[in-house]
Enzyme design. Sequence first.
Site, PDB file in Angstrom:
ATOM      1  N   ASP A   1       8.188 -28.889  51.817  1.00 16.27           N
ATOM      2  CA  ASP A   1       7.523 -28.347  50.622  1.00 16.27           C
ATOM      3  C   ASP A   1       6.057 -28.733  50.716  1.00 16.27           C
ATOM      4  O   ASP A   1       5.667 -29.577  51.530  1.00 16.27           O
ATOM      5  CB  ASP A   1       8.144 -28.952  49.346  1.00 16.27           C
ATOM      6  N   SER A   2       5.266 -28.130  49.838  1.00 19.36           N
ATOM      7  CA  SER A   2       3.852 -28.496  49.782  1.00 19.36           C
ATOM      8  C   SER A   2       3.671 -29.890  49.175  1.00 19.36           C
ATOM      9  O   SER A   2       2.591 -30.457  49.263  1.00 19.36           O
ATOM     10  CB  SER A   2       3.123 -27.486  48.912  1.00 19.36           C
TER      11      SER A   2
ATOM     12  N   TYR B   1       0.146 -25.093  47.562  1.00 20.97           N
ATOM     13  CA  TYR B   1       0.126 -23.902  48.406  1.00 20.97           C
ATOM     14  C   TYR B   1      -0.064 -22.645  47.552  1.00 20.97           C
ATOM     15  O   TYR B   1      -0.569 -21.647  48.025  1.00 20.97           O
ATOM     16  CB  TYR B   1       1.461 -23.746  49.156  1.00 20.97           C
ATOM     17  N   GLY B   2       0.407 -22.751  46.319  1.00 24.28           N
ATOM     18  CA  GLY B   2       0.470 -21.569  45.456  1.00 24.28           C
ATOM     19  C   GLY B   2      -0.863 -20.891  45.205  1.00 24.28           C
ATOM     20  O   GLY B   2      -0.907 -19.717  44.836  1.00 24.28           O
TER      21      GLY B   2
ATOM     22  N   CYS C   1      10.150 -24.518  49.065  1.00 24.35           N
ATOM     23  CA  CYS C   1       8.929 -24.146  48.340  1.00 24.35           C
ATOM     24  C   CYS C   1       8.961 -22.632  48.199  1.00 24.35           C
ATOM     25  O   CYS C   1       9.118 -21.920  49.196  1.00 24.35           O
ATOM     26  CB  CYS C   1       7.724 -24.597  49.165  1.00 24.35           C
ATOM     27  N   ASN C   2       8.844 -22.172  46.967  1.00 26.25           N
ATOM     28  CA  ASN C   2       8.882 -20.724  46.749  1.00 26.25           C
ATOM     29  C   ASN C   2       7.662 -20.042  47.353  1.00 26.25           C
ATOM     30  O   ASN C   2       7.759 -18.953  47.898  1.00 26.25           O
ATOM     31  CB  ASN C   2       8.937 -20.418  45.257  1.00 26.25           C
TER      32      ASN C   2
ATOM     33  N   GLU D   1       2.671 -32.884  39.083  1.00 30.32           N
ATOM     34  CA  GLU D   1       2.339 -33.899  40.099  1.00 30.32           C
ATOM     35  C   GLU D   1       1.561 -35.066  39.485  1.00 30.32           C
ATOM     36  O   GLU D   1       1.564 -36.165  40.020  1.00 30.32           O
ATOM     37  CB  GLU D   1       1.607 -33.251  41.277  1.00 30.32           C
TER      38      GLU D   1
ATOM     39  N   CYS E   1       9.790 -21.947  41.236  1.00 29.54           N
ATOM     40  CA  CYS E   1       8.955 -22.951  41.884  1.00 29.54           C
ATOM     41  C   CYS E   1       9.775 -24.226  41.862  1.00 29.54           C
ATOM     42  O   CYS E   1      10.372 -24.568  40.826  1.00 29.54           O
ATOM     43  CB  CYS E   1       7.656 -23.139  41.093  1.00 29.54           C
ATOM     44  N   THR E   2       9.818 -24.903  42.985  1.00 31.60           N
ATOM     45  CA  THR E   2      10.724 -26.058  43.064  1.00 31.60           C
ATOM     46  C   THR E   2      10.239 -27.251  42.238  1.00 31.60           C
ATOM     47  O   THR E   2      10.963 -28.231  42.089  1.00 31.60           O
ATOM     48  CB  THR E   2      10.950 -26.459  44.533  1.00 31.60           C
ATOM     49  N   HIS E   3       9.032 -27.159  41.712  1.00 32.24           N
ATOM     50  CA  HIS E   3       8.578 -28.208  40.797  1.00 32.24           C
ATOM     51  C   HIS E   3       9.160 -28.026  39.378  1.00 32.24           C
ATOM     52  O   HIS E   3       9.252 -28.979  38.616  1.00 32.24           O
ATOM     53  CB  HIS E   3       7.055 -28.180  40.642  1.00 32.24           C
TER      54      HIS E   3
HETATM   55  N1  DGL Z   1       6.852 -26.244  45.073  1.00 32.10           N
HETATM   56  C1  DGL Z   1       6.032 -25.074  45.320  1.00 32.10           C
HETATM   57  C2  DGL Z   1       6.822 -23.809  45.064  1.00 32.10           C
HETATM   58  O1  DGL Z   1       8.047 -23.857  44.967  1.00 32.10           O
HETATM   59  C3  DGL Z   1       4.825 -25.007  44.459  1.00 32.10           C
HETATM   60  C4  DGL Z   1       3.764 -25.978  44.733  1.00 32.10           C
HETATM   61  C5  DGL Z   1       2.553 -25.383  45.339  1.00 32.10           C
HETATM   62  O2  DGL Z   1       1.941 -24.472  44.807  1.00 32.10           O
HETATM   63  O3  DGL Z   1       2.228 -25.886  46.373  1.00 32.10           O
HETATM   64  O4  DGL Z   1       6.250 -22.752  44.983  1.00 32.10           O
END
Ligand code: DGL
Length: 262
Positions: A6-7, A38-39, A69-70, A148, A180-182
């Site tokens: 994941d990011s 990453y988003g 990570c989506n 975060e 989003c996995t967060h």
């Molecule tokens: N966990 C990432 C996701 O599922 C989002 C975090 C990011 O933007 O890096 O998209």
Amino acid sequence: MIGIFDSGVGGMTVARAIERLCPGYPLLYFGDLAHTPYGSKSPETIVEYSRRNTEFLLNHGAEVIVIACNSASATAADALRSQYRTPIIDVITPATSRAVAVSKNRRIGIIGTRATVRSNIYEERIREINSRCEVLSQACPLLVPLIEEGWLNKRETKMILRRYLYSLRLAQIDTLVLGCTHYPLLSNLIQPRIGKRVQLIDSSVEVALHLKSFLDSRPDLQEKIGHQPAKNRFFVSDSTAPVRQLANRIFGRNIHLKKAHA
Ligand code: DGL
């Protein structure tokens, strides 16, 4: 080993779900915190980071890769699959199948990062399964930094969520994908704000269930991964105090994050 990337720490919700649902398999996690989020990055950059993360996991013995990570799943899964022979599991496919299966009024909401929403991947996948579904998406770029930072129960986070969820609420969706996995870390705040009748789909649980049935169908792979007392390893490309706290909170125990570069 099951390689997961994941990011940042959001993918740990996936790692935790895999630990629960596929007990005994050793996990190898890489969180690219030096480059998070990453988003909000361009597709080329997300693909490049995802390649590096995959190489890191393969070089450390991963036999299957889970893109936890989506944003990376939406942007880089096809590129990774065409480059590597190792099975690559993305986080989007299982969540879309579940959303279509549970929605009764066929009005499905998606919340995710800008990269995920811009890719339109959820809408495409859902409409491939059932073309009569209506998909409403909302990018929520402020949520990952809030999570975060550990702002999981602050007034400001609640206000921002209310604002993001407003149009989805008006649209009377009956299913909301946490794309989003967060976001599972905010599900307690999301549920009352979207309405208690709306079914939340947690992509981390769905991908863990999908991985379980994939492994059940591949005894050859099970043997390679090695079903043994799990020795999980967690690597991150950067580490801060809030992130370490969040990792411990997700797992409910002390997680040792080792610094490494992909
Ligand atoms: N966990 C990432 C996701 O599922 C989002 C975090 C990011 O933007 O890096 O998209």
